[in-house]
Design an enzyme around this catalytic site. Structure first.
Site, PDB file in Angstrom:
ATOM      1  N   GLU A  44       0.847  -1.185   0.000  1.00 34.43           N
ATOM      2  CA  GLU A  44       0.000   0.000   0.000  1.00 34.43           C
ATOM      3  C   GLU A  44       0.892   1.247   0.000  1.00 34.43           C
ATOM      4  O   GLU A  44       1.826   1.312   0.778  1.00 34.43           O
ATOM      5  CB  GLU A  44      -0.916   0.046   1.223  1.00 34.43           C
ATOM      6  CG  GLU A  44      -1.918   1.184   1.121  1.00 34.43           C
ATOM      7  CD  GLU A  44      -2.924   1.230   2.279  1.00 34.43           C
ATOM      8  OE1 GLU A  44      -2.831   0.398   3.198  1.00 34.43           O
ATOM      9  OE2 GLU A  44      -3.782   2.118   2.237  1.00 34.43           O
TER      10      GLU A  44
ATOM     11  N   GLU B 100      -5.299  -2.711  12.765  1.00 26.18           N
ATOM     12  CA  GLU B 100      -4.992  -3.552  11.596  1.00 26.18           C
ATOM     13  C   GLU B 100      -5.965  -4.717  11.510  1.00 26.18           C
ATOM     14  O   GLU B 100      -6.408  -5.089  10.434  1.00 26.18           O
ATOM     15  CB  GLU B 100      -3.547  -4.061  11.630  1.00 26.18           C
ATOM     16  CG  GLU B 100      -2.473  -2.984  11.761  1.00 26.18           C
ATOM     17  CD  GLU B 100      -2.590  -1.825  10.793  1.00 26.18           C
ATOM     18  OE1 GLU B 100      -3.121  -2.013   9.687  1.00 26.18           O
ATOM     19  OE2 GLU B 100      -2.180  -0.699  11.158  1.00 26.18           O
TER      20      GLU B 100
END
Ligand code: B3K
Ligand code: ZN
Length: 859
Positions: A122, A291
């Protein structure tokens, strides 16, 4: 090096990719400088997209071979990817590339950290691994074979095969390439397991370098708690047989939510009482939760394009904040979140880097992983919840998961579920996503003992709110936004006469009346910080002291203290006044109140940061003098220490913990109170108590808070040496050692200490944690960094110039230190400008840093 003439990408230009990807097969043959990546991808035309060239992203790849349906092809290669003629219907794309993970210092794509292979994709790192449509709206099922000469070979999804020198993984959930991950190395696991609400037994692992197994237990518990919480509160169940976390030493940020294989900066997962502080434990717990929560908000439902980043980040931050509030103290968590918003997001929103929660253009998307997208993005969701109520919020979220599971969604999709659930029109609310800048709300009030049209007897109290938003880059005019303003009213005895009510401000100027009051009330406005705005209201110190003593809203009680502290310090700086007596007395009474949580009292002792004071002065037309701000805070600390000399020992006793160390809210609250007291006590005893605590500490929280006071007092030589001797083998503890002696020391020593430390043999500047521990700490020491001769600016820029060639992402992020430069005097501005221009003009400036510097300079 990225392209020399950067292009700007616009939200309005979004078009879908011309093909769909049904499945991806990847084979990795790992070797430090000659890793081969073989891909087999099935493409089929996307009926919903307009005709376009077949273009795959790819950067810094050596193409070995490409074939379509088994026939070799020769694509046209550019610096950003490849173009190729393809059949009209579905086809199989096969490709082999070579990459050099050991030479990848940008820590994006596939790279190596201490001999271990790992990835960070990412936002746009996958294109450094192979040719691919590297955009979040292209989702596919991945099967991965990893071949390598190391014992542990991991990727996303479930393990499906394993043998000598290879492992195979299959991820059944379609995902965009940014969620791909691979980790390989000499790792050991700390195991655990979790049985989901549906009865699925999930294997959990935290993978670390041998020797770090003893620092995993806390993270594992945090993971299990998060999994349970997401089931209980959001009804979200985990969806694979295994969940792996890996700790990596070289990492550009905190952690990454790759499907089934989260990769963590080791500082964001490894913890033990001896090596980690209470704050570290709390941060680790919230990052693990964050997360993990991405599995649903981010992975199962991802973003259509990177402009929608807040769709996953704002929501996931909001969820991790709810989690922390639930498992720790809700008022303390709220105060911490707001302090962080004001400390990091407000300066962004008030300076040259201001951008909407959903930006409309960018050059480098990595530059938009900001406090605005994350923290303000979370506040916007909090406001939405306040406006629709808890029940409707729950229903809207259920609908969101139901309707969009498997989608790459947009903010429009997100708001639509709320509209469909509640029947509300959210078009005005949507301005929170498109208008940058922190709204300012001024409040005036009116009291009528006998209002003519009043039904009930008594008086009428009216609050009138006026909102405005200052211009931000590219946005001169702003329209009024929807502001949920939580208000309560207290009578002069301190009793609440009107409990919290949410006033919905939608107009530029709007009034709300409260009837039937026996006497003129005292208002408590923006309770719980219900809207992320700057509230401007004339109020007397007496009124603030009243709220400090009586407000039933814990946030606003703290807020009263913060405003008293702030105004007292401002008066000390601008008028040479002494600290406000009434405030010090009120605070002293509150500190004696043993019914109040020690953590809360510790927060009450806190005062605004130097940087916040500089901003307030600047907004009032006073050029901030960093030395004067520092001096005022020192004076205040001395005055408080002397004035509270009798109180400090009993508070210190309350801060002492006899039981075995636990990083929970209760114990850490006590230690926080102890640390706040030690900061004052050191002014009276010259560091005796701090030295004693340093010597007897059996946990890092106590050891480090003692060391901080010794550094502050300038009595740190022996302690720093002892600390280094004790901890030289532990890189995370050594980051603290580097950081503290720069961050906590007196301003005049900051730059020279930072410079000396950059010559220390353990200063591994290529490691982002270590780089930040010295240069980041220097930039955070306000008076030290803003030295009049510009030495701080110069030293930071020297290092940014050096780092930019290796790691553009971390360099660009650290440029934001300069975002507040317009606050300061003309000499300092000229010095900073010169450094920004030096950085801008360096050879081979990265796109990341180039964009940041240009925005900060204002072009
Ligand atoms: N999604 C990642 C951040 C990626 C940053 C890329 N520059 C971590 C997180 O927000 O959870
Ligand atoms: Zn996130």
């Amino acid at each position: 090096m990225k392209d020399a003439a950067p292009t700007t990408i616009f939200l309005k230009d979004y078009t879908p990719f011309g093909w769909q990807v049904s499945d991806v097969h990847l084979t990795f043959r790992l070797a430090p400088t000659t890793t081969r990546v073989v891909s087999k991808i099935h493409f089929a035309p996307n009926a919903e997209a307009r005709a376009q060239d077949f273009f795959l992203h790819g950067e810094q790849l050596k193409l070995i071979r490409a074939a379509i349906d088994g026939v070799d092809v020769t694509p046209e290669l550019t610096a950003e990817g490849l173009r190729c003629a393809v059949p009209d219907g579905p086809f199989l794309w096969e490709c082999e590339v070579e990459i050099a993970p050991a030479e990848n210092t940008a820590l994006e794509g596939l790279y190596m950290s201490n001999g271990m292979y790992c990835t960070q994709c990412e936002a746009e790192g996958f294109r450094k691994i192979t040719y691919y449509p590297d955009r979040p709206d292209v989702m596919s099922v991945f099967t991965v074979r990893v071949e390598g000469d190391v014992p542990v070979l991991l990727s996303n999804g479930n393990p499906v095969g394993k043998g000598d020198g290879f492992a195979e993984w299959h991820d059944p959930w379609p995902k965009p390439a940014y969620l791909f991950a691979l980790v390989a190395g000499d790792l050991v696991n700390f195991p655990g397991s979790f049985t989901t609400m549906g009865g699925r037994k999930v294997e959990l692992n935290i993978w670390v370098r041998p020797g770090d197994e003893g620092k995993c237990a806390f993270g594992m518990e945090a993971l299990k708690k998060s999994m349970k919480w997401d089931e209980d509160v959001y009804g979200r169940e985990y969806d694979l047989d295994i969940f792996n976390i890996v700790a990596v030493d070289d990492f550009n940020m905190g952690a990454m939510e790759n499907k089934g294989l989260n990769v963590f900066n080791s500082s964001a997962v490894l913890a033990s009482p001896e090596t980690s502080t209470d704050a570290n434990f709390e941060r680790i717990e919230s990052i693990i939760a964050h997360e993990y929560f991405h599995n649903w908000t981010g992975n199962r439902i991802t973003c259509r394009d990177w402009f929608q980043l807040c769709l996953k980040e704002g929501l996931t931050v909001f969820r991790d904040q709810q989690f922390t509030a639930d498992v720790r103290s809700a008022p303390v968590a709220r105060i911490e979140n707001v302090a962080m918003l004001r400390g990091r997001q407000f300066p962004e929103d008030q300076g040259p880097l201001a951008h909407p929660v959903r930006p409309e253009s960018f050059q480098e998307i990595n530059n938009f992983y900001t406090a605005t997208v994350y923290e303000k993005g979370a506040e916007v969701i909090g406001m939405l919840k306040t406006l629709v109520g808890d029940e409707a919020y729950g229903k809207a979220l259920d609908l969101y998961f139901d309707r969009h599971d498997g989608d790459a969604a947009t903010i429009e999709d997100w708001l639509k579920v709320f509209e469909d659930t509640t029947g509300r029109d959210l078009s005005q609310f949507k301005l929170w996503y498109s208008q940058a800048g922190t709204p300012r709300v001024t409040v005036t009030e009116n009291w009528e003992t006998e209002a003519p049209d009043q039904v009930r007897g008594g008086g009428r109290y009216t609050l009138t709110f006026t909102q405005s938003s200052p211009p931000t880059p590219g946005q001169e005019e702003k329209a009024p936004q929807v502001i949920p303003m939580a208000v309560g009213l207290l009578n002069p005895n301190g009793d609440e006469v009107v409990p919290t009510r949410v006033l919905e401000i939608t107009e530029g100027t709007q009034s709300f009346s409260f009837d039937g009051l026996a006497s003129r009330p005292v208002p408590s406005i923006n309770r719980g910080f219900s809207a992320p705005v700057v509230l401007e209201r004339e109020s007397s110190p007496e009124e603030r002291a009243f709220l400090l003593a009586h407000d039933s809203d814990p946030f606003n009680r703290w807020e009263a203290s913060r405003l008293l502290a702030r105004e007292s310090l401002i008066a000390m700086i601008t008028d040479n006044a002494g600290p406000d007596e009434a405030w010090l007395d009120g605070l002293q009474r509150l500190l004696r109140d043993r019914d109040l949580d020690p953590a809360y009292r510790a927060m009450m002792i806190g005062v605004p940061s130097d940087s916040e004071l500089a901003q307030v002065l600047y907004e009032r037309g006073v050029t901030p003098d960093p030395d004067a701000i520092y001096a005022a805070k020192e004076t205040l600390a001395q005055v408080r220490a002397e004035r509270w000399a009798d109180l400090l020992p009993s508070l210190a006793a309350e801060g002492a913990v006899d039981d075995a160390y636990q990083p929970d809210a209760e114990q850490s609250g006590k230690r926080a109170l102890g640390a706040a007291v030690l900061y004052l006590t050191t002014r009276l005893d010259g560091g005796k108590a701090a030295q004693a605590q340093f010597e007897s500490a059996d946990n890092m929280t106590l050891q480090l808070s003692a060391l901080a006071q010794l550094v502050r007092a300038g009595k740190d030589e022996a302690a720093l040496a002892a600390f280094e001797e004790q901890w030289r083998h532990d890189r995370l503890v050594m980051d603290k050692w580097f950081g503290l002696q720069v961050g906590a020391t007196a301003p005049e020593k900051v730059v020279s200490r930072a410079e000396t430390l950059t010559k220390h043999p353990a200063f591994d500047w290529k490691n982002p944690n270590r780089f930040r521990s010295v240069l980041g700490a220097m930039a955070m020491n306000h008076a030290g960094f803003h030295r009049k001769d510009g030495a701080g600016y110069r030293l930071l820029t020297d290092w940014l110039i050096r780092l930019d060639d290796l790691n553009p992402q971390t360099t660009a992020r650290m440029c934001s230190t300069f975002q507040t430069w317009k606050r300061y005097d003309a000499d300092r501005q000229a010095l900073i400008r010169a450094q920004l221009e030096r950085l801008r003009d360096k050879p081979k400036l990265s796109r990341d840093t180039g964009e940041m510097v240009a925005r900060i300079l204002g072009n």
